[in-house]
Write a protein that holds these residues in place. Structure first.
Motif, PDB file in Angstrom:
ATOM      1  N   VAL A   1      60.340  66.703  24.789  1.00 47.88           N
ATOM      2  CA  VAL A   1      60.992  65.662  25.458  1.00 47.88           C
ATOM      3  C   VAL A   1      62.281  66.222  26.198  1.00 47.88           C
ATOM      4  CG1 VAL A   1      62.423  63.401  25.251  1.00 47.88           C
ATOM      5  CG2 VAL A   1      60.317  63.711  23.786  1.00 47.88           C
TER       6      VAL A   1
ATOM      7  N   TYR B   1      65.878  61.150  26.936  1.00 49.20           N
ATOM      8  CA  TYR B   1      65.334  59.899  26.245  1.00 49.20           C
ATOM      9  C   TYR B   1      66.116  58.861  26.390  1.00 49.20           C
ATOM     10  CZ  TYR B   1      68.108  60.626  22.267  1.00 49.20           C
ATOM     11  OH  TYR B   1      69.224  60.699  21.443  1.00 49.20           O
TER      12      TYR B   1
ATOM     13  N   ILE C   1      60.991  58.036  27.818  1.00 49.89           N
ATOM     14  CA  ILE C   1      61.068  59.282  27.715  1.00 49.89           C
ATOM     15  C   ILE C   1      60.921  60.051  28.848  1.00 49.89           C
ATOM     16  CG2 ILE C   1      60.810  59.538  25.268  1.00 49.89           C
ATOM     17  CD1 ILE C   1      58.127  60.868  25.514  1.00 49.89           C
TER      18      ILE C   1
ATOM     19  N   VAL D   1      59.197  63.681  30.088  1.00 49.21           N
ATOM     20  CA  VAL D   1      58.424  65.047  29.492  1.00 49.21           C
ATOM     21  C   VAL D   1      58.050  65.888  30.739  1.00 49.21           C
ATOM     22  CG1 VAL D   1      57.641  63.831  27.414  1.00 49.21           C
ATOM     23  CG2 VAL D   1      56.217  63.868  29.604  1.00 49.21           C
TER      24      VAL D   1
END
Length: 87
Positions: free
Chosen positions: A39, A42, A49, A51
């Motif tokens: 991650v 967030y 989140i 990524v």
């Protein structure tokens, strides 16, 4: 420092949501019931989140990210910061 991590946290030091003290303490993220280690950013209250999207990079060399929505749970890995536990 409290026992609850910030509502929103970003790994980029240039962001206004970056908190170096929280990263030193160690943050864990559970997304939709699974532990995530990749991650970049967030937000618990908004439920998302960010990524990395593979090895893709933008023109400034930062990783390209995907925003995924779901249930986010952030927690500190340690009950106390390591520096205070040693004292």
């Amino acid at each position: 420092m409290s026992d609850t991590p910030p509502d929103r946290l970003d790994g980029d030091p240039r962001s206004k949501f970056h908190d170096a003290a929280a990263f030193e303490r160690g943050i864990g993220i559970r997304f939709n019931g699974k532990e995530r280690a990749d991650v970049e950013e967030y937000c618990v209250s908004e439920g998302w989140i960010r990524v990395p999207a593979g090895k893709a990079r933008d023109r400034r060399g930062n990783p390209m990210t995907l925003k995924i929505k779901g249930e986010v749970l952030a927690y500190y890995r340690d009950a106390e910061p390591a520096s205070k536990a040693e004292e």
